[in-house]
Design an enzyme around this catalytic site. Structure first.
Site, short mmCIF file in Angstrom:
data_model
loop_
_atom_site.label_atom_id
_atom_site.label_comp_id
_atom_site.label_asym_id
_atom_site.label_seq_id
_atom_site.Cartn_x
_atom_site.Cartn_y
_atom_site.Cartn_z
N GLU A 1 -2.00 5.15 3.07
CA GLU A 1 -2.03 3.86 2.64
C GLU A 1 -3.54 3.30 2.37
O GLU A 1 -3.58 2.50 1.45
CB GLU A 1 -1.33 2.89 3.62
N ARG B 1 3.18 7.29 10.32
CA ARG B 1 3.00 8.73 9.89
C ARG B 1 1.92 9.12 10.98
O ARG B 1 2.12 10.17 11.69
CB ARG B 1 2.39 8.87 8.92
N HIS C 1 6.88 3.60 13.72
CA HIS C 1 7.27 4.39 12.50
C HIS C 1 5.99 5.33 12.05
O HIS C 1 6.15 6.04 11.04
CB HIS C 1 7.96 3.71 11.49
N GLU D 1 -0.95 -8.78 -1.72
CA GLU D 1 -1.26 -8.49 -0.39
C GLU D 1 -2.32 -7.80 -0.76
O GLU D 1 -2.47 -6.49 -0.24
CB GLU D 1 -0.33 -7.75 0.56
N HIS E 1 13.72 4.15 13.83
CA HIS E 1 13.40 4.28 12.23
C HIS E 1 13.96 5.45 11.76
O HIS E 1 14.54 6.66 12.55
CB HIS E 1 11.86 4.61 12.11
N ASP F 1 0.99 -1.12 0.04
CA ASP F 1 -0.14 0.06 0.06
C ASP F 1 0.82 1.25 -0.01
O ASP F 1 0.27 2.35 0.49
CB ASP F 1 -0.95 -0.02 1.49
#
Ligand code: UDP
Length: 359
Positions: free
Chosen positions: A130, A206, A204, A116, A236, A94
């Site tokens: 995503e 966002r 990590h 996926e 990260h 994604d």
């Protein structure tokens, strides 16, 4: 038939590499286009799997935006598709890379195969971007490789034709088996962490950057202090994540902050940990293969199979809820839980489907 595989980030390499390698083993004509959306982490992961890109779009720039990544890919990929004329272009997951490449393939009338497919949080803005990316990719794909029945159901509910959807498991289990068969994980682990018992933490996302990440870190710190236990956190590369992590737990003696480790080392850490706290998608899928419990530090998960199988708890992002979930994790026994993400033969299934070879 000619196959193009694209990726641009670390998790994509992990999940595409086993499929690409299987196609090469079968002497198929296949090549890789790397967008390098995340240059360093993508390169490191390609080395682990020993794969090379025929084309590198090199789209990463300092302070890149989602739009700049889309724009660069959309300028640079179409000439390659014109020259190579692949029959099928594989994207995974994604990311902005996967979405942009899928649209370019669609414009060039190259069939798209989505590894996926069908994961949904059912909230267009979380995870951002995503959830939008996966919906767009699934609309333009000819082959939708769903990892689980739930993912397949999501696609059917959206009106996608059933004969385009194949439930095949998750290629992450293939990747993981490749690694565990070839490396001595306990030996690798002893080189990174000297302790017997530790919690593995990764952060990590966002949408967690900011207050939520501070709350998660504070909860983990509280638990670690109460139990006098170590927390191993590969930090990260995103500078916004790094700032919050170092400001919040940088001087906490219970935390061992390390640079992101290569995939083999990460799996070694996963194999040896007590349990995991994470907001990562991939880590949720990997932990059950090692029999590890996952505290999902998010408000939603597109991997409900993890929770239903007993391998995880959706903990939210509040300090109290994370702490409570860690207490539950510390009391959970996983003896009878079954890995919901596959058996390591997903790449072969994908190959059989596109080649029309019976299963
Ligand atoms: N990972 C790694 N090294 C690290 C941390 C994570 O190799 O230091 C791997 C991990 O095994 C997982 C993937 O990176 O497969 C997850 O990537 P990330 O959490 O960045 O993305 P997501 O899975 O949430 O898309």
């Amino acid at each position: 038939m000619k196959y193009c595989f694209v990726f641009g980030t670390r998790p994509e390499v992990i999940k595409v590499a086993p499929v690409y390698k299987f196609f090469i083993e079968k002497n198929e004509e296949a090549f890789i286009v790397a967008t390098a959306q995340h240059r360093e982490m993508m390169d490191t992961m390609m080395n682990v799997f020993g794969i090379e890109a025929k084309y590198d779009l090199n789209v990463m720039t300092h302070d890149q935006t989602l739009d700049s990544v889309v724009a660069s890919i959309m300028q640079r990929l179409p000439p390659i598709l014109q020259r190579e004329r692949p029959d099928i272009l594989f994207v995974q997951g994604d990311t902005t890379t996967a979405m942009s490449c899928a649209i370019c393939a669609f414009h060039s009338k190259v069939q798209v195969a989505h590894i996926e497919a069908g994961l949904r949080s059912h909230d267009l803005y979380d995870p951002f971007p995503e959830e939008m990316n996966r919906r767009v990719i699934d609309v333009v794909s000819t082959y939708l490789f769903a990892p689980t029945e739930k993912a397949r159901d999501n696609l059917i509910k959206e009106g996608i034709a059933e004969d385009r959807i194949y439930t095949v498991g998750n290629t992450v289990v293939d990747a993981l088996k490749m690694i565990t068969n070839s490396f001595d994980l306990p030996q690798m682990r002893s080189r990174i962490v000297p302790f017997e018992r530790y919690i593995l933490l990764t952060l990590h996302r966002r949408e967690n950057i900011g207050e939520r990440m501070v709350s998660i870190l504070s909860a983990v710190a509280k638990f670690a202090e109460e139990r006098n236990i170590h927390v191993v956190l590969p930090v990260h590369k995103n500078p916004n994540v790094r700032r919050i992590v170092f400001d919040t737990v940088g001087s906490n003696p219970h935390f061992k902050l390390i640079e992101p480790v290569d995939y083999v080392s990460f799996l070694a850490l996963l194999e040896g940990c007590w349990f995991v706290v994470t907001d990562s998608g991939g880590v949720q899928e990997e932990a059950p293969s090692f029999g590890k419990f996952v505290v999902v530090a998010r408000r939603t998960t597109e991997r409900p199979e993890l929770i239903e199988s007993g391998f995880g708890i959706l903990a939210g992002t509040e300090e109290n809820s994370i702490h409570e979930a860690m207490v539950s994790a510390s009391e959970t026994k996983l003896d009878t839980a079954e890995n919901p993400f596959g058996d390591g033969k997903t790449s072969e299934r994908i190959w059989r489907i596109v080649r029309g070879v019976s299963q």
